[in-house]
Scaffold this motif. Structure first.
Motif, short mmCIF file in Angstrom:
data_model
loop_
_atom_site.label_atom_id
_atom_site.label_comp_id
_atom_site.label_asym_id
_atom_site.label_seq_id
_atom_site.Cartn_x
_atom_site.Cartn_y
_atom_site.Cartn_z
N PRO A 150 -11.14 -12.02 2.06
CA PRO A 150 -9.82 -12.36 2.62
C PRO A 150 -8.70 -11.99 1.65
CG PRO A 150 -11.36 -14.20 2.83
CD PRO A 150 -12.01 -13.17 1.95
N VAL A 151 -7.55 -11.67 2.21
CA VAL A 151 -6.42 -11.23 1.39
C VAL A 151 -5.23 -12.16 1.61
CG1 VAL A 151 -4.82 -9.33 0.92
CG2 VAL A 151 -7.19 -8.84 1.54
N ASP A 152 -4.67 -12.64 0.51
CA ASP A 152 -3.44 -13.44 0.52
C ASP A 152 -2.58 -12.87 -0.60
OD1 ASP A 152 -1.40 -15.31 0.45
OD2 ASP A 152 -2.72 -17.05 0.24
N ILE A 153 -1.50 -12.19 -0.22
CA ILE A 153 -0.60 -11.57 -1.20
C ILE A 153 0.78 -12.20 -1.06
CG2 ILE A 153 0.48 -9.43 -2.01
CD1 ILE A 153 -1.80 -7.90 -0.62
N ARG A 154 1.36 -12.55 -2.20
CA ARG A 154 2.72 -13.09 -2.22
C ARG A 154 3.60 -12.18 -3.06
NH1 ARG A 154 0.78 -19.38 -2.83
NH2 ARG A 154 -0.83 -19.15 -1.25
N ASP A 155 4.86 -12.12 -2.72
CA ASP A 155 5.79 -11.21 -3.37
C ASP A 155 7.20 -11.78 -3.24
OD1 ASP A 155 6.96 -8.94 -4.47
OD2 ASP A 155 6.52 -7.63 -2.78
N CYS A 156 8.06 -11.38 -4.13
CA CYS A 156 9.48 -11.70 -4.04
C CYS A 156 10.25 -10.41 -3.79
CB CYS A 156 9.99 -12.31 -5.36
SG CYS A 156 9.29 -13.91 -5.73
N VAL A 157 11.17 -10.46 -2.84
CA VAL A 157 11.98 -9.29 -2.52
C VAL A 157 13.44 -9.71 -2.56
CG1 VAL A 157 12.51 -7.53 -0.78
CG2 VAL A 157 10.15 -8.33 -1.07
N ASN A 158 14.25 -8.91 -3.25
CA ASN A 158 15.67 -9.19 -3.35
C ASN A 158 16.27 -9.27 -1.94
OD1 ASN A 158 18.58 -8.77 -3.68
ND2 ASN A 158 18.05 -8.44 -5.82
#
Length: 170
Positions: free
Chosen positions: A120-128
């Motif tokens: 399973p894939v759980d990706i978190r990211d911050c984007v301006n």
């Protein structure tokens, strides 16, 4: 072609910084030293700082750098850190000459596909919040707005200038 790096030589790091992140280094140099009389030296200092950051980044086995190449040239890159139960993605970048060609989307999709082969894939990211292109790219690749203010997970810092984006697939 997607390349995965668990380490890089110093020369490879400088090449990556110069070919993918030179625009960011230039912007940082102008922001950090707006009165500089030697922009070239200020940019070089930003590149040196980035390489020092990368040396530290590669000191953890949880970290991987992904670089998408087209005809042998790097066209997009991103860092990924394995956290407790999820991945944290950062520094998704495509140089101006390769923008609007779908390379960032291709990179994200290839990273997701690779990670999905492992479970399973759980990706978190911050984007301006002002980066419409990056927000659109993330959404195109299946990311959703998860947090009104992004969280820089390595330090737990909340940034009101970013959105927290998330991609999950079981």
């Amino acid at each position: 072609m997607l390349k995965k790096y668990k380490s890089m030589t110093q020369k490879e790091m400088y090449t990556l910084v110069h070919e993918i992140y030179i625009e960011s280094c230039t912007e940082n140099a102008m922001e950090n030293d707006p009165d500089t009389s030697d922009l070239t030296a200020a940019i070089r200092q930003e590149e040196d700082s980035f390489v020092l950051f990368l040396q530290n980044f590669f000191s953890s086995p949880k970290n991987t750098y992904y670089v998408l190449e087209k005809d042998g040239a790097p066209v997009s890159a991103a860092r990924l850190t394995s956290c407790e139960g999820f991945y944290y993605l950062e520094a998704l970048e495509t140089p101006p000459i390769y923008r609007k060609m779908g390379y960032a989307s291709q990179l994200l999709k290839e990273i997701i596909a690779y990670l999905h082969t492992q479970g399973p894939v759980d990706i978190r990211d911050c984007v301006n919040k002002t980066n419409a292109a990056s927000l659109a790219t993330h959404k195109k690749c299946g990311f959703v707005l998860a947090e009104e203010n992004g969280i820089y997970y390595p330090s737990g810092t909340v940034n009101p200038k970013t959105y927290g984006m998330r991609y999950t697939i079981q």
